[in-house]
Enzyme design. Sequence first.
Site, PDB file in Angstrom:
ATOM      1  N   TRP A  67       0.438  -1.071  -0.094  1.00  0.00           N
ATOM      2  CA  TRP A  67      -0.265  -0.102  -0.003  1.00  0.00           C
ATOM      3  C   TRP A  67       0.721   1.401  -0.129  1.00  0.00           C
ATOM      4  O   TRP A  67       0.793   1.901  -0.609  1.00  0.00           O
ATOM      5  CB  TRP A  67      -1.005  -0.224   1.362  1.00  0.00           C
ATOM      6  N   ASP A 115      -1.260   7.105   5.997  1.00  0.00           N
ATOM      7  CA  ASP A 115      -2.733   6.483   5.834  1.00  0.00           C
ATOM      8  C   ASP A 115      -2.405   5.578   6.841  1.00  0.00           C
ATOM      9  O   ASP A 115      -1.746   4.037   7.169  1.00  0.00           O
ATOM     10  CB  ASP A 115      -2.138   5.194   4.421  1.00  0.00           C
ATOM     11  N   LYS A 169     -12.001  -1.345   7.637  1.00  0.00           N
ATOM     12  CA  LYS A 169     -11.413  -1.982   8.429  1.00  0.00           C
ATOM     13  C   LYS A 169     -12.400  -1.967  10.030  1.00  0.00           C
ATOM     14  O   LYS A 169     -12.883  -3.146  10.658  1.00  0.00           O
ATOM     15  CB  LYS A 169     -10.293  -2.315   8.296  1.00  0.00           C
TER      16      LYS A 169
HETATM   17  C1  LIG Z   1      -3.171  -0.234   4.324  1.00  0.00           C
HETATM   18  C2  LIG Z   1      -4.517   0.127   3.378  1.00  0.00           C
HETATM   19  N1  LIG Z   1      -4.123   1.300   2.368  1.00  0.00           N
HETATM   20  C3  LIG Z   1      -4.777   1.235   1.531  1.00  0.00           C
HETATM   21  C4  LIG Z   1      -6.109   0.232   1.389  1.00  0.00           C
HETATM   22  C5  LIG Z   1      -6.913   0.592  -0.603  1.00  0.00           C
HETATM   23  O1  LIG Z   1      -8.359   1.217   0.358  1.00  0.00           O
HETATM   24  P1  LIG Z   1      -8.860   1.348  -0.632  1.00  0.00           P
HETATM   25  O2  LIG Z   1      -9.747  -0.363  -0.681  1.00  0.00           O
HETATM   26  O3  LIG Z   1     -10.012   1.720   0.180  1.00  0.00           O
HETATM   27  O4  LIG Z   1      -8.878   2.061  -1.723  1.00  0.00           O
HETATM   28  C6  LIG Z   1      -5.870  -0.558   2.008  1.00  0.00           C
HETATM   29  C7  LIG Z   1      -7.310  -2.080   1.623  1.00  0.00           C
HETATM   30  O5  LIG Z   1      -6.923  -2.989   1.965  1.00  0.00           O
HETATM   31  C8  LIG Z   1      -4.971  -0.854   3.384  1.00  0.00           C
HETATM   32  O6  LIG Z   1      -4.866  -2.084   3.754  1.00  0.00           O
HETATM   33 MG   LIG Z   2       0.258  -3.814   3.082  1.00  0.00          MG
END
Ligand SMILES: Cc1ncc(COP(=O)(O)O)c(C=O)c1O
Ligand SMILES: [Mg+2]
Lengths: 360, 360
Positions: free
Chosen positions: A103, A172, A196
Amino acid sequence: MTARIFNFSAGPAIIPESVLEEAKENLLSLGSTGIGIMEHSHRGKAFLAVYEQAVARCRELAGISNDYEVLFLQGGASLQFSMVPMNFLTSGQTADYLITGVWSEKAREEAQRVGSVHEACSSKDKNFTYIPQELKPGSSPVYTHFTSNNTIFGTQFRTEPTPAAGSFLVCDASSDIFSRPIDVSKYGIIYGGAQKNLGPSGVTLVIIRKDLIERGQKELPTMLQYRTHAKNESMYNTPPTFGIFMMNLVFGWIIKQGGLASMAAKNEAKAKVLYDYLDQSRLFKGTAQADSRSLMNVTFVTGNEAIDQQFVSEATKAGFDGLKGHRSVGGMRASIYNAFPHEGVVELVKFMRDFEARQA
Amino acid sequence: MTARIFNFSAGPAIIPESVLEEAKENLLSLGSTGIGIMEHSHRGKAFLAVYEQAVARCRELAGISNDYEVLFLQGGASLQFSMVPMNFLTSGQTADYLITGVWSEKAREEAQRVGSVHEACSSKDKNFTYIPQELKPGSSPVYTHFTSNNTIFGTQFRTEPTPAAGSFLVCDASSDIFSRPIDVSKYGIIYGGAQKNLGPSGVTLVIIRKDLIERGQKELPTMLQYRTHAKNESMYNTPPTFGIFMMNLVFGWIIKQGGLASMAAKNEAKAKVLYDYLDQSRLFKGTAQADSRSLMNVTFVTGNEAIDQQFVSEATKAGFDGLKGHRSVGGMRASIYNAFPHEGVVELVKFMRDFEARQA
Ligand SMILES: Cc1ncc(COP(=O)(O)O)c(C=O)c1O
Ligand SMILES: [Mg+2]
Ligand SMILES: Cc1ncc(COP(=O)(O)O)c(C=O)c1O
Ligand SMILES: [Mg+2]
Ligand SMILES: [Mg+2]
Ligand SMILES: [Mg+2]
């Protein structure tokens, strides 16, 4: 009614049962309005009361001062990956990114479309199994971006990193938001999808310092400017009203749990049950370095893919759902967010112990 | 349980009661899965079945060929206002915009940030009370954008306009999507937020021709490229799973109503009750030109603001909610989308007749 099973899904994820019950009661009529929660105008009194309460509870829980806005946006954390650099990074400028998982890498990619990125640290050398202890900040980055919890790799920052002087911190926090106390004043921006720890997918919580909102680029599409949403209290266009309603209920539930400090204590005790077992197990083994372990996503393997598969399949049959690990790590992942019951981890460990005995 | 009242909200708007009941039953456990609809992973079998059915029903209802993708996005119609020009308009190129209300103007503003816009028609001269009969197309526009139903002003295109040769048609169908049959093959892109005819806010239906997806700009943020969502079946990131679930139920409900042709017949009969009354009333008067009247949003006034206010206030007390007109038109607006019951319009007319008698 069908009995509920143990849901270890990484997201969308388990929601407190009392919250779902309350949602149920308001589907056909929000309180005594005669109109269901999803059917209320976002401009009407009934929904505005929900919105106001959601903002107030969010501020109360995290001790958010008036220097920050609380926004409910659409597009998930993935749209924030772009909105942050689009608003704050102009070409020629640099931002620091801490690379601790997939991510973080995706966030960086979107920033690279806009400006320069400096990698302040990375744990890619060991397949993201740890949180680097040292940062090598770039020279005058505008901001420093990190992923507080790495959902896929099961690692988590113990506390926020210190950004380079003059740069503001962007986090994030998708997979550990409101799982423990957070000192918001140390951050410029905190964002996370609800799916989550905070509710259903489709609504993204963004906590952003007001002075930054003003500094943001003005030539962007209206919907991609934070000022648009701040000026209009997240209602420039139709917000995801049901998602905000759900988040409000989840905030209320966290308050009833005793707030973030109490939530953190519960999460620590809960994760400890599983990590303690893993540490003494001769079959299973945690994949994350001990000092970097996530309290939200516990990743583990047996070291034998066939046995991993057998374990996931038997566990699923026994009512433990969502344990298959992400393909980039393999093995197993138990996502045990705020709403996941302590008892569920205890039962999982019992099942693992049995499975281990049967393997011996 | 609280009795449901007549909800004339312009959006978020009324949802069929049977759909809400079905949602209720699946909140704590989707079918017999033991996991609520909002708690299921978007990558799991249970949710994928919901998604597949939603796409299939959407295709069935509107007769959508394989030349088109059906996407479920976030950000509302307002984000489409930007995504369309960002993907298809490069600076130096022109797009035609038909200006029939505030939403058309907002769509045009976002296009103007990206390229040139030609106004192919406008009804602004008469406060958008009509749909212009003639277009003056620009020279080789890339696309031609129109708003099929003007939610605020109560006007609606009878049929789609003919775009300039070589340009493809783009339709903001937010407030009349699936209220009548649509010949998708005449369009390049059709988009609309769900919150009027298709479900709760927070999910946007986009029907887009596949060859266009390929032509789209490649330098855009990943989340703003249609190809991202097309390649990943709307699951590049976490989609608004509950919104998609709700849309699927609404599609099922429309199919049970007999499909779009049958829906259109019901909508015509329903709107006729109100327009017929307005045409013979000496107190109330429709604001839209007869040939341009919307079957979704019926706008009317008494000509006296104080009486308008009194009417709205008495109607609200009598259980007719959401009748206050948008501030740019004043007076009243009865939004009577697909899910709004015929009987509700009959009751409203009774109430209006009484009110009129009392005024005389
Ligand atoms: C740490 C993290 N950042 C970003 C995301 C992506 O999020 P979204 O699906 O809301 O765009 C996730 C999704 O699992 C995540 O776990
Ligand atoms: Mg990760
Ligand atoms: C015709 C039309 N277009 C666009 C919009 C804006 O939609 P959203 O709030 O989903 O961005 C609306 C909302 O009422 C509308 O009626
Ligand atoms: Mg071990
Ligand atoms: Mg309008
Ligand atoms: Mg009249």
